[in-house]
Design a protein around this motif. Structure first.
Motif, PDB file in Angstrom:
ATOM      1  N   VAL A 294       0.876  -1.173   0.000  1.00  0.00           N
ATOM      2  CA  VAL A 294       0.000   0.000   0.000  1.00  0.00           C
ATOM      3  C   VAL A 294       0.911   1.219   0.000  1.00  0.00           C
ATOM      4  O   VAL A 294       1.708   1.414   0.930  1.00  0.00           O
ATOM      5  CB  VAL A 294      -0.938   0.036   1.218  1.00  0.00           C
ATOM      6  CG1 VAL A 294      -1.892   1.221   1.106  1.00  0.00           C
ATOM      7  CG2 VAL A 294      -1.715  -1.266   1.359  1.00  0.00           C
ATOM      8  N   THR A 295       0.820   2.028  -1.070  1.00  0.00           N
ATOM      9  CA  THR A 295       1.686   3.198  -1.201  1.00  0.00           C
ATOM     10  C   THR A 295       0.869   4.412  -1.626  1.00  0.00           C
ATOM     11  O   THR A 295      -0.293   4.298  -2.025  1.00  0.00           O
ATOM     12  CB  THR A 295       2.797   2.961  -2.247  1.00  0.00           C
ATOM     13  OG1 THR A 295       2.195   2.769  -3.533  1.00  0.00           O
ATOM     14  CG2 THR A 295       3.644   1.749  -1.887  1.00  0.00           C
ATOM     15  N   ASP A 296       1.526   5.594  -1.573  1.00  0.00           N
ATOM     16  CA  ASP A 296       0.890   6.803  -2.087  1.00  0.00           C
ATOM     17  C   ASP A 296       1.266   7.003  -3.555  1.00  0.00           C
ATOM     18  O   ASP A 296       1.932   6.140  -4.161  1.00  0.00           O
ATOM     19  CB  ASP A 296       1.266   8.013  -1.225  1.00  0.00           C
ATOM     20  CG  ASP A 296       2.756   8.325  -1.244  1.00  0.00           C
ATOM     21  OD1 ASP A 296       3.479   7.856  -2.160  1.00  0.00           O
ATOM     22  OD2 ASP A 296       3.215   9.060  -0.346  1.00  0.00           O
ATOM     23  N   LEU A 297       0.848   8.120  -4.132  1.00  0.00           N
ATOM     24  CA  LEU A 297       1.088   8.361  -5.551  1.00  0.00           C
ATOM     25  C   LEU A 297       2.572   8.483  -5.895  1.00  0.00           C
ATOM     26  O   LEU A 297       2.960   8.302  -7.048  1.00  0.00           O
ATOM     27  CB  LEU A 297       0.352   9.634  -5.991  1.00  0.00           C
ATOM     28  CG  LEU A 297      -1.170   9.579  -5.998  1.00  0.00           C
ATOM     29  CD1 LEU A 297      -1.753  10.952  -6.317  1.00  0.00           C
ATOM     30  CD2 LEU A 297      -1.686   8.538  -6.978  1.00  0.00           C
ATOM     31  N   GLU A 298       3.391   8.804  -4.895  1.00  0.00           N
ATOM     32  CA  GLU A 298       4.828   8.928  -5.112  1.00  0.00           C
ATOM     33  C   GLU A 298       5.570   7.627  -4.841  1.00  0.00           C
ATOM     34  O   GLU A 298       6.790   7.572  -4.922  1.00  0.00           O
ATOM     35  CB  GLU A 298       5.416  10.038  -4.229  1.00  0.00           C
ATOM     36  CG  GLU A 298       5.135  11.451  -4.733  1.00  0.00           C
ATOM     37  CD  GLU A 298       3.665  11.825  -4.600  1.00  0.00           C
ATOM     38  OE1 GLU A 298       3.098  11.618  -3.509  1.00  0.00           O
ATOM     39  OE2 GLU A 298       3.082  12.314  -5.595  1.00  0.00           O
ATOM     40  N   GLY A 299       4.826   6.582  -4.481  1.00  0.00           N
ATOM     41  CA  GLY A 299       5.455   5.293  -4.206  1.00  0.00           C
ATOM     42  C   GLY A 299       5.938   5.121  -2.786  1.00  0.00           C
ATOM     43  O   GLY A 299       6.597   4.122  -2.482  1.00  0.00           O
ATOM     44  N   GLU A 300       5.609   6.072  -1.910  1.00  0.00           N
ATOM     45  CA  GLU A 300       6.013   5.955  -0.513  1.00  0.00           C
ATOM     46  C   GLU A 300       5.055   5.031   0.234  1.00  0.00           C
ATOM     47  O   GLU A 300       3.843   5.085   0.044  1.00  0.00           O
ATOM     48  CB  GLU A 300       6.033   7.331   0.160  1.00  0.00           C
ATOM     49  CG  GLU A 300       7.054   8.296  -0.411  1.00  0.00           C
ATOM     50  CD  GLU A 300       8.482   7.814  -0.197  1.00  0.00           C
ATOM     51  OE1 GLU A 300       8.755   7.271   0.910  1.00  0.00           O
ATOM     52  OE2 GLU A 300       9.304   7.972  -1.120  1.00  0.00           O
TER      53      GLU A 300
ATOM     54  N   ARG B 172     -14.000 -13.388   5.182  1.00  0.00           N
ATOM     55  CA  ARG B 172     -13.890 -11.947   5.396  1.00  0.00           C
ATOM     56  C   ARG B 172     -13.039 -11.688   6.631  1.00  0.00           C
ATOM     57  O   ARG B 172     -13.035 -12.464   7.590  1.00  0.00           O
ATOM     58  CB  ARG B 172     -15.254 -11.282   5.527  1.00  0.00           C
ATOM     59  CG  ARG B 172     -16.012 -11.561   6.791  1.00  0.00           C
ATOM     60  CD  ARG B 172     -17.317 -10.770   6.862  1.00  0.00           C
ATOM     61  NE  ARG B 172     -18.301 -11.231   5.897  1.00  0.00           N
ATOM     62  CZ  ARG B 172     -18.760 -10.499   4.888  1.00  0.00           C
ATOM     63  NH1 ARG B 172     -18.328  -9.253   4.724  1.00  0.00           N
ATOM     64  NH2 ARG B 172     -19.660 -10.985   4.055  1.00  0.00           N
ATOM     65  N   ALA B 173     -12.317 -10.583   6.608  1.00  0.00           N
ATOM     66  CA  ALA B 173     -11.470 -10.196   7.740  1.00  0.00           C
ATOM     67  C   ALA B 173     -10.909  -8.812   7.455  1.00  0.00           C
ATOM     68  O   ALA B 173     -11.134  -8.236   6.383  1.00  0.00           O
ATOM     69  CB  ALA B 173     -10.330 -11.192   7.943  1.00  0.00           C
ATOM     70  N   HIS B 174     -10.177  -8.275   8.430  1.00  0.00           N
ATOM     71  CA  HIS B 174      -9.396  -7.068   8.161  1.00  0.00           C
ATOM     72  C   HIS B 174      -8.000  -7.259   8.728  1.00  0.00           C
ATOM     73  O   HIS B 174      -7.782  -8.070   9.636  1.00  0.00           O
ATOM     74  CB  HIS B 174     -10.060  -5.804   8.711  1.00  0.00           C
ATOM     75  CG  HIS B 174      -9.958  -5.631  10.199  1.00  0.00           C
ATOM     76  ND1 HIS B 174     -10.821  -6.226  11.101  1.00  0.00           N
ATOM     77  CD2 HIS B 174      -9.094  -4.907  10.952  1.00  0.00           C
ATOM     78  CE1 HIS B 174     -10.500  -5.878  12.335  1.00  0.00           C
ATOM     79  NE2 HIS B 174      -9.458  -5.077  12.265  1.00  0.00           N
ATOM     80  N   LEU B 175      -7.054  -6.538   8.143  1.00  0.00           N
ATOM     81  CA  LEU B 175      -5.664  -6.572   8.575  1.00  0.00           C
ATOM     82  C   LEU B 175      -5.053  -5.212   8.303  1.00  0.00           C
ATOM     83  O   LEU B 175      -5.712  -4.335   7.727  1.00  0.00           O
ATOM     84  CB  LEU B 175      -4.896  -7.688   7.864  1.00  0.00           C
ATOM     85  CG  LEU B 175      -4.794  -7.616   6.336  1.00  0.00           C
ATOM     86  CD1 LEU B 175      -3.541  -8.371   5.861  1.00  0.00           C
ATOM     87  CD2 LEU B 175      -6.019  -8.253   5.674  1.00  0.00           C
ATOM     88  N   PHE B 176      -3.811  -5.027   8.719  1.00  0.00           N
ATOM     89  CA  PHE B 176      -3.146  -3.735   8.568  1.00  0.00           C
ATOM     90  C   PHE B 176      -1.807  -3.921   7.865  1.00  0.00           C
ATOM     91  O   PHE B 176      -1.088  -4.906   8.112  1.00  0.00           O
ATOM     92  CB  PHE B 176      -2.925  -3.075   9.934  1.00  0.00           C
ATOM     93  CG  PHE B 176      -4.197  -2.663  10.620  1.00  0.00           C
ATOM     94  CD1 PHE B 176      -4.756  -1.415  10.396  1.00  0.00           C
ATOM     95  CD2 PHE B 176      -4.853  -3.541  11.482  1.00  0.00           C
ATOM     96  CE1 PHE B 176      -5.933  -1.041  11.022  1.00  0.00           C
ATOM     97  CE2 PHE B 176      -6.032  -3.180  12.111  1.00  0.00           C
ATOM     98  CZ  PHE B 176      -6.576  -1.919  11.883  1.00  0.00           C
ATOM     99  N   SER B 177      -1.473  -2.974   6.989  1.00  0.00           N
ATOM    100  CA  SER B 177      -0.154  -3.004   6.354  1.00  0.00           C
ATOM    101  C   SER B 177       0.926  -2.758   7.393  1.00  0.00           C
ATOM    102  O   SER B 177       0.705  -2.068   8.394  1.00  0.00           O
ATOM    103  CB  SER B 177      -0.079  -1.953   5.239  1.00  0.00           C
ATOM    104  OG  SER B 177      -0.301  -0.648   5.750  1.00  0.00           O
ATOM    105  N   ASP B 178       2.111  -3.340   7.174  1.00  0.00           N
ATOM    106  CA  ASP B 178       3.192  -3.188   8.145  1.00  0.00           C
ATOM    107  C   ASP B 178       3.967  -1.894   7.900  1.00  0.00           C
ATOM    108  O   ASP B 178       3.558  -1.050   7.091  1.00  0.00           O
ATOM    109  CB  ASP B 178       4.104  -4.413   8.144  1.00  0.00           C
ATOM    110  CG  ASP B 178       4.853  -4.604   6.817  1.00  0.00           C
ATOM    111  OD1 ASP B 178       4.928  -3.644   6.009  1.00  0.00           O
ATOM    112  OD2 ASP B 178       5.360  -5.709   6.583  1.00  0.00           O
ATOM    113  N   GLU B 179       5.073  -1.724   8.592  1.00  0.00           N
ATOM    114  CA  GLU B 179       5.837  -0.474   8.508  1.00  0.00           C
ATOM    115  C   GLU B 179       6.358  -0.185   7.104  1.00  0.00           C
ATOM    116  O   GLU B 179       6.610   0.971   6.761  1.00  0.00           O
ATOM    117  CB  GLU B 179       6.995  -0.497   9.508  1.00  0.00           C
ATOM    118  CG  GLU B 179       6.562  -0.366  10.960  1.00  0.00           C
ATOM    119  CD  GLU B 179       5.751   0.904  11.203  1.00  0.00           C
ATOM    120  OE1 GLU B 179       6.207   1.984  10.764  1.00  0.00           O
ATOM    121  OE2 GLU B 179       4.662   0.824  11.799  1.00  0.00           O
ATOM    122  N   SER B 180       6.540  -1.227   6.314  1.00  0.00           N
ATOM    123  CA  SER B 180       7.010  -1.014   4.937  1.00  0.00           C
ATOM    124  C   SER B 180       5.853  -0.960   3.943  1.00  0.00           C
ATOM    125  O   SER B 180       6.061  -0.949   2.726  1.00  0.00           O
ATOM    126  CB  SER B 180       7.983  -2.132   4.536  1.00  0.00           C
ATOM    127  OG  SER B 180       7.348  -3.396   4.587  1.00  0.00           O
ATOM    128  N   GLY B 181       4.617  -0.933   4.456  1.00  0.00           N
ATOM    129  CA  GLY B 181       3.444  -0.829   3.598  1.00  0.00           C
ATOM    130  C   GLY B 181       3.002  -2.143   2.980  1.00  0.00           C
ATOM    131  O   GLY B 181       2.102  -2.151   2.144  1.00  0.00           O
TER     132      GLY B 181
END
Length: 295
Positions: free
Chosen positions: A141-147, A177-186
């Motif tokens: 998961v990143t932003d438009l700049e790839g961060e 079905r479930a939810h999870l979170f991206s880690d520190e590196s996305g």
């Protein structure tokens, strides 16, 4: 279509009805509500005049909408289904989430999302007993700049191999079905089941509409995502299975080329990315998600 020639007197009488209804909203205190309701009235009245709507047809429409309401409950949303098959859902998505650089494209929400899906850890299994071929899903998961965007909430839900969501069963199960979170590196990763084609619920009024108009209820194979992160626009989307014959005839018009992904097939016993060796065949797909900033 048969051309209907109206007398000037009849045309004026019909137009006068519309004018009176429009004028009745002159004092609406909310400008946006007034704008929307006036446009709705104009288009509805124009539709009725265009097709010369009969009283019998209007009665049938009221009966149809009444059935849609009666079948809708907290587990089945027939109004969303109706919006989907008429293409209104996809049009609304397109209006509100226009293309923006490399941002991941959005698609329909669908009628089977449920709040408070269980949390699974990264690498966990969202299937929770839902039958189907195992599928390893991973991406960033990143932003438009790839961060990288750490801590993005990723909601995922899907049908089982029989084409049913958990809420379509009557035993109150929670599966697929479930939810999870991206880690520190996305990055994110989880096990699910390989999506398969299935028909939307067609045992109700929407199904009757599709049958009457010669349309198929089938949807292309897909896996739902909803991704949110502070400061970014919410994304509701699917990924679709490359090669699925339903891609060109999805009943809710949800397929976008950028969302069609390769699900690579692996034989039983081949080591998966998390080190496991499934004893049955499994698939592997990558889906990198790009979120634009919130408006």
């Amino acid at each position: 279509m048969v051309d209907h020639v109206l007398s000037a007197e009849q045309d004026r009488a019909e137009a006068l009805v519309t004018e009176k209804v429009l004028a009745s909203f002159d004092d609406a205190p909310d400008p946006r509500l007034r704008e929307v309701i006036l446009s709705l009235v104009r288009h509805l009245h124009a539709f009725a005049r265009d097709v010369r709507l009969t009283e019998e047809e209007w009665d049938a429409a009221i009966a149809f909408l009444t059935r849609v309401g009666h079948i809708t409950d907290d587990r089945r949303q027939e109004f969303i289904l109706l919006s989907d098959v008429l293409g209104l859902s996809m049009l609304t998505v397109g209006i509100n989430q226009p293309l923006q650089g490399t941002a991941t494209e959005a698609t329909v929400f669908g009628p089977f999302f449920v709040d408070d899906a269980p949390l699974v850890p990264l690498g966990g299994n969202i299937a929770s007993g839902a039958p189907g071929e195992p599928c390893w899903v991973e991406g960033t998961v990143t932003d438009l700049e790839g961060e990288a965007i750490p801590g993005a909430r990723i909601e995922v839900w899907e049908a089982d191999e029989d084409g049913f969501y958990d809420v379509q069963y009557d035993d109150d199960r929670t599966a697929g079905r479930a939810h999870l979170f991206s880690d520190e590196s996305g990055t994110y990763r989880f096990w699910g089941v390989t999506p398969t084609p299935y028909p939307i619920p067609h045992d109700g009024p929407v199904g009757d509409l599709l049958k009457a108009t010669g349309r198929s209820p089938w949807r292309a194979s897909h896996l739902h995502f909803m991704v949110t992160a502070p400061g970014y626009r919410r994304l509701v989307t699917h990924i679709f299975v490359e090669g699925d014959p339903q891609l060109a005839d999805d009943s809710v018009f949800g397929v976008k080329e950028s969302l069609v992904k390769t699900f690579r097939r692996h034989p039983a016993g081949e080591t998966a990315p998390d080190g496991r060796t499934p004893d049955i065949a499994w698939t592997h797909v990558r889906f990198d998600i790009v979120l634009p900033p919130a408006p």
